[in-house]
Design a protein around this motif. Structure first.
Motif, short mmCIF file in Angstrom:
data_model
loop_
_atom_site.label_atom_id
_atom_site.label_comp_id
_atom_site.label_asym_id
_atom_site.label_seq_id
_atom_site.Cartn_x
_atom_site.Cartn_y
_atom_site.Cartn_z
N VAL A 99 0.86 -1.18 0.00
CA VAL A 99 0.00 0.00 0.00
C VAL A 99 0.90 1.23 0.00
N GLU A 100 0.79 2.04 -1.04
CA GLU A 100 1.61 3.25 -1.16
C GLU A 100 0.96 4.46 -0.51
N TRP A 101 -0.34 4.54 -0.54
CA TRP A 101 -1.10 5.66 0.03
C TRP A 101 -2.28 5.12 0.80
N ASN A 102 -2.69 5.86 1.79
CA ASN A 102 -3.97 5.64 2.47
C ASN A 102 -4.51 7.03 2.73
N ARG A 103 -5.45 7.48 1.89
CA ARG A 103 -5.93 8.86 1.94
C ARG A 103 -7.42 8.92 2.21
N ARG A 104 -7.84 9.99 2.87
CA ARG A 104 -9.25 10.27 3.08
C ARG A 104 -9.68 11.35 2.10
N VAL A 105 -10.96 11.31 1.68
CA VAL A 105 -11.50 12.32 0.77
C VAL A 105 -12.67 12.99 1.47
N GLU A 106 -12.35 13.99 2.26
CA GLU A 106 -13.36 14.69 3.03
C GLU A 106 -13.31 16.18 2.74
N VAL A 107 -14.44 16.81 2.91
CA VAL A 107 -14.54 18.26 2.82
C VAL A 107 -15.34 18.74 4.01
N ALA A 108 -15.20 20.01 4.36
CA ALA A 108 -15.82 20.54 5.57
C ALA A 108 -17.34 20.38 5.61
N ASP A 109 -18.00 20.49 4.46
CA ASP A 109 -19.47 20.43 4.46
C ASP A 109 -20.00 19.06 4.06
N SER A 110 -19.21 18.03 4.25
CA SER A 110 -19.63 16.70 3.81
C SER A 110 -20.81 16.18 4.63
N GLU A 111 -21.60 15.35 3.98
CA GLU A 111 -22.68 14.68 4.69
C GLU A 111 -22.04 13.62 5.59
N PRO A 112 -22.59 13.40 6.77
CA PRO A 112 -21.95 12.46 7.69
C PRO A 112 -21.85 11.04 7.15
N ASP A 113 -22.75 10.65 6.25
CA ASP A 113 -22.71 9.28 5.74
C ASP A 113 -22.16 9.19 4.32
N ALA A 114 -21.55 10.27 3.80
CA ALA A 114 -21.01 10.24 2.45
C ALA A 114 -19.83 9.28 2.37
N ARG A 115 -19.83 8.47 1.36
CA ARG A 115 -18.78 7.48 1.15
C ARG A 115 -18.37 7.49 -0.32
N ILE A 116 -17.28 6.85 -0.63
CA ILE A 116 -16.85 6.74 -2.02
C ILE A 116 -17.83 5.83 -2.75
N ALA A 117 -18.38 6.33 -3.86
CA ALA A 117 -19.31 5.54 -4.66
C ALA A 117 -18.57 4.78 -5.75
N THR A 118 -17.63 5.47 -6.42
CA THR A 118 -16.91 4.84 -7.52
C THR A 118 -15.60 5.57 -7.78
N ILE A 119 -14.68 4.89 -8.44
CA ILE A 119 -13.43 5.46 -8.91
C ILE A 119 -13.36 5.21 -10.41
N ALA A 120 -13.09 6.26 -11.19
CA ALA A 120 -13.01 6.12 -12.64
C ALA A 120 -11.65 6.62 -13.12
N PRO A 121 -10.90 5.79 -13.85
CA PRO A 121 -9.64 6.27 -14.40
C PRO A 121 -9.88 7.47 -15.32
N ALA A 122 -9.01 8.48 -15.23
CA ALA A 122 -9.11 9.66 -16.08
C ALA A 122 -8.35 9.40 -17.37
N THR A 123 -9.06 9.34 -18.48
CA THR A 123 -8.42 8.99 -19.75
C THR A 123 -8.01 10.20 -20.56
N GLY A 124 -8.57 11.37 -20.27
CA GLY A 124 -8.28 12.53 -21.12
C GLY A 124 -7.94 13.79 -20.37
N GLY A 125 -7.66 13.71 -19.10
CA GLY A 125 -7.43 14.92 -18.32
C GLY A 125 -6.05 15.50 -18.42
N GLY A 126 -5.11 14.77 -19.00
CA GLY A 126 -3.76 15.28 -19.11
C GLY A 126 -3.01 15.13 -17.80
N PRO A 127 -1.83 15.76 -17.71
CA PRO A 127 -1.03 15.64 -16.49
C PRO A 127 -1.80 16.12 -15.26
#
Length: 134
Positions: A31-59
């Motif tokens: 495991v190289e990273w273990n990160r949280r994805v939170e923001v100050a106004d998040s809903e208390p039960d918000a969770r990761i729904a999906t991860i999609a590889p970015a194919t065209g976003g560039g660097p």
């Protein structure tokens, strides 16, 4: 795990019990990273729904992490979590088309361009059997 995606010779795994994801190097089985994805106004039960590889976003655009509260994050490997965008619905799936991120959930479709332009959400209207801007 809630979701998994292969990105740049790594695996990104969204965890079920936490608002977190891990980055795994399958060659070394570490495991190289273990990160949280939170923001100050998040809903208390918000969770990761999906991860999609970015194919065209560039660097700087390796993957999109989409949460159940509609907040979407750009992840760059190995530098970190970037910009936040919010859809007005709860996405359950996403795909990067090369020009934009398309998310779906319930009766909604959301489109978020790779540019700085805001995204657009469309809702399906059963009576007219058409999608309309939400």
């Amino acid at each position: 795990a809630r979701t998994i995606a292969a990105v740049e010779n790594r695996l990104l795994v969204g965890l079920m019990d936490e608002n977190a994801f891990v980055v795994i190097d399958p060659r070394t089985n570490t495991v190289e990273w273990n990160r949280r994805v939170e923001v100050a106004d998040s809903e208390p039960d918000a969770r990761i729904a999906t991860i999609a590889p970015a194919t065209g976003g560039g660097p700087g655009h390796s993957a999109w992490i989409v949460r159940t509260d509609g907040k979407t994050f750009i992840v760059s490997l190995p530098s970190g979590i970037g910009a936040i965008h919010s859809f007005g619905f709860a996405p359950r799936g996403a795909v990067d088309t090369g020009n934009e991120l398309v998310t779906v959930g319930g009766s909604y479709i959301g489109i978020r361009p790779h540019s700085e332009e805001p995204g657009t959400a469309f809702q399906y209207d059963r009576q007219s059997q058409e999608f309309r801007r939400a």
